[in-house]
Design a protein around this motif. Structure first.
Motif, PDB file in Angstrom:
ATOM      1  N   ALA A  62      46.839  11.209  15.826  1.00 20.90           N
ATOM      2  CA  ALA A  62      45.605  11.392  15.415  1.00 20.90           C
ATOM      3  C   ALA A  62      45.575  11.121  13.768  1.00 20.90           C
ATOM      4  O   ALA A  62      44.682  10.223  13.588  1.00 20.90           O
ATOM      5  CB  ALA A  62      45.074  12.749  15.885  1.00 20.90           C
ATOM      6  N   SER A  98      41.905   9.479  10.051  1.00 20.75           N
ATOM      7  CA  SER A  98      42.263  10.135  11.474  1.00 20.75           C
ATOM      8  C   SER A  98      41.246   9.327  12.586  1.00 20.75           C
ATOM      9  O   SER A  98      40.213   8.875  12.309  1.00 20.75           O
ATOM     10  CB  SER A  98      41.584  11.647  11.439  1.00 20.75           C
ATOM     11  OG  SER A  98      41.578  12.290  12.635  1.00 20.75           O
ATOM     12  N   SER A  99      41.947   9.255  13.744  1.00 22.14           N
ATOM     13  CA  SER A  99      41.138   8.612  14.819  1.00 22.14           C
ATOM     14  C   SER A  99      40.499   9.611  15.669  1.00 22.14           C
ATOM     15  O   SER A  99      39.608   9.419  16.843  1.00 22.14           O
ATOM     16  CB  SER A  99      42.303   8.174  15.919  1.00 22.14           C
ATOM     17  OG  SER A  99      43.249   9.344  16.184  1.00 22.14           O
ATOM     18  N   ILE A 100      40.362  10.949  15.095  1.00 21.55           N
ATOM     19  CA  ILE A 100      39.527  12.009  15.806  1.00 21.55           C
ATOM     20  C   ILE A 100      38.298  12.432  14.606  1.00 21.55           C
ATOM     21  O   ILE A 100      38.629  12.738  13.399  1.00 21.55           O
ATOM     22  CB  ILE A 100      40.238  13.282  15.943  1.00 21.55           C
ATOM     23  CG1 ILE A 100      41.503  12.886  16.944  1.00 21.55           C
ATOM     24  CG2 ILE A 100      39.377  14.233  16.545  1.00 21.55           C
ATOM     25  CD1 ILE A 100      42.269  14.208  17.092  1.00 21.55           C
ATOM     26  N   SER A 101      37.039  12.229  15.231  1.00 18.72           N
ATOM     27  CA  SER A 101      35.883  12.452  14.322  1.00 18.72           C
ATOM     28  C   SER A 101      36.011  14.092  14.058  1.00 18.72           C
ATOM     29  O   SER A 101      36.248  15.069  15.098  1.00 18.72           O
ATOM     30  CB  SER A 101      34.738  12.237  15.297  1.00 18.72           C
ATOM     31  OG  SER A 101      34.659  10.738  15.100  1.00 18.72           O
ATOM     32  N   LYS A 103      37.803  15.652  11.930  1.00 24.31           N
ATOM     33  CA  LYS A 103      39.202  16.123  11.279  1.00 24.31           C
ATOM     34  C   LYS A 103      38.881  16.498   9.828  1.00 24.31           C
ATOM     35  O   LYS A 103      38.339  15.496   9.131  1.00 24.31           O
ATOM     36  CB  LYS A 103      40.084  14.962  11.644  1.00 24.31           C
ATOM     37  CG  LYS A 103      41.451  15.483  10.789  1.00 24.31           C
ATOM     38  CD  LYS A 103      42.402  16.545  11.536  1.00 24.31           C
ATOM     39  CE  LYS A 103      43.461  16.687  11.134  1.00 24.31           C
ATOM     40  NZ  LYS A 103      44.452  17.873  11.337  1.00 24.31           N
ATOM     41  N   ASN A 127      36.897   8.425   7.723  1.00 26.44           N
ATOM     42  CA  ASN A 127      36.932   9.180   9.118  1.00 26.44           C
ATOM     43  C   ASN A 127      37.352  10.773   8.912  1.00 26.44           C
ATOM     44  O   ASN A 127      37.990  11.184   9.834  1.00 26.44           O
ATOM     45  CB  ASN A 127      37.386   8.688  10.242  1.00 26.44           C
ATOM     46  CG  ASN A 127      36.675   8.957  11.454  1.00 26.44           C
ATOM     47  OD1 ASN A 127      35.543   9.533  11.412  1.00 26.44           O
ATOM     48  ND2 ASN A 127      37.543   9.207  12.678  1.00 26.44           N
TER      49      ASN A 127
END
Length: 344
Positions: A62, A98-101, A103, A127
């Protein structure tokens, strides 16, 4: 060599056909479902049968941390937290994402980056949920580019003025304004402030007389909108690209007409009912997106007759009919008029 020339020519032909003027909007291509592979079979030792065993593919981390050092060495970190124990003194470029909102990146790590990374030339943060940018207390003589995208910044520190070598600053964040010290970034050439919540145009920008690229886009949800611009654009004589989208502009100041190097002007998603007089005669204009404006036919027609430049003129989603678009094209015989979503 002839083979490459032929392939290149065919490519150009394909592009020219696909970019026809006044084309109707095409639907999305059909969705093709991928064919799943059968499970891999691993033969069990000591048996006469093969047992299907599902092999899971490794998941992508992530956190994304990409580092390039001054000696050319490149490496990635698996977690953002590893930066706390990483020597940043010889970092040349640093990307954090990050690929996760949602974070979060700790303020301590951010401060460490700005305190120790005095050899950095480029810093990108994407992000990551950061609400404040760290104070700049150390000298950064080589830092020329900062890109802050999809964070949660509403303000910038006054100490940002210490980044005197900065040439590119791209900040896609809900900023509500700029600190007065932003005017001291005299080496800035490219400035992008997208997703902003400005209620007035930041006058600090007019002190940046080396700017060649200036782009401001309001928050697409429309919480706040610029309704007018200061008549001070003669102070930005190097501008080649100017764009202000997702705002509430209906007129432009006369000083924009003094921008003799202006090649691209984008005022889409505003409230123009006719084409602004400040853009009639700019001699270098070749690319003008003007989509999503509530044009009124008679005032717009009168303004179009005064346009002197030639190039590409985009008029998507303006409410005009096909016949009206065709009339505009006839008047602007040296300009390519593109439109879509035609209202017959």
């Amino acid at each position: 060599m002839k083979k490459y020339i032929i392939v290149f020519s065919l490519s150009l032909l394909t592009l020219s056909v696909s970019a026809q003027k006044k084309k109707k909007k095409q639907g999305p291509p059909p969705v093709v479902k991928p064919i799943s592979e059968p499970p891999k079979v691993i033969e069990q030792a000591g048996t006469s049968e093969s047992m299907p065993v599902m092999i899971s593919m490794p998941t992508r981390a992530a956190d994304q941390v990409r580092i390039k050092k001054t000696d050319g060495q490149e490496f990635n970190l698996e977690k953002l937290e590893e930066l706390a124990s990483t020597d940043l003194a010889q970092v040349k470029t640093l990307f954090l994402g990050s690929s996760i909102s949602g974070k979060k990146l700790s303020s301590e790590i951010l401060q460490k980056i700005m305190d120790e990374g005095n050899q950095m030339e480029s810093l990108e943060i994407s992000n990551l949920d950061i609400s404040t940018f760290p104070e700049i207390t150390a000298a950064h003589p080589k830092l020329k580019k900062i890109a802050l995208s999809r964070n949660n910044l509403s303000v910038l520190p006054a100490s940002i003025s210490n980044l005197t070598a900065l040439e590119e600053f791209d900040c896609n964040n809900p900023l509500t304004g700029l600190p007065s010290t932003f005017a001291q970034l005299k080496n800035l050439k490219q400035l992008g402030l997208n997703g902003n919540l400005f209620s007035t145009f930041p006058k600090e920008i007019f002190s940046l007389n080396k700017l060649s690229f200036l782009y401001l886009s309001g928050n697409y949800k429309g919480e706040t909108k610029l309704t007018d611009l200061p008549d001070l654009f003669e102070q930005l004589p190097e501008l080649k690209e100017l764009g202000i989208e997702h705002a509430g502009l209906s007129t432009l100041p006369k000083s924009i007409a003094t921008l003799k190097k202006l090649e691209k002007a984008n005022f889409s998603f505003n409230q123009f009912t006719s084409f602004p007089a400040a853009l009639y005669n700019n001699p270098e204009l070749v690319f003008v997106p003007f989509t999503n404006n509530p044009l009124q036919w008679e005032p717009f027609l009168a303004s179009v007759k005064k346009i002197k430049w030639s190039g590409l003129f985009f008029l998507n989603d303006t409410g005009l009919s096909k016949k009206q678009y065709e009339q505009v094209q006839q008047i602007l015989s040296k300009t390519d008029v593109y439109y879509d979503e035609m209202n017959d």
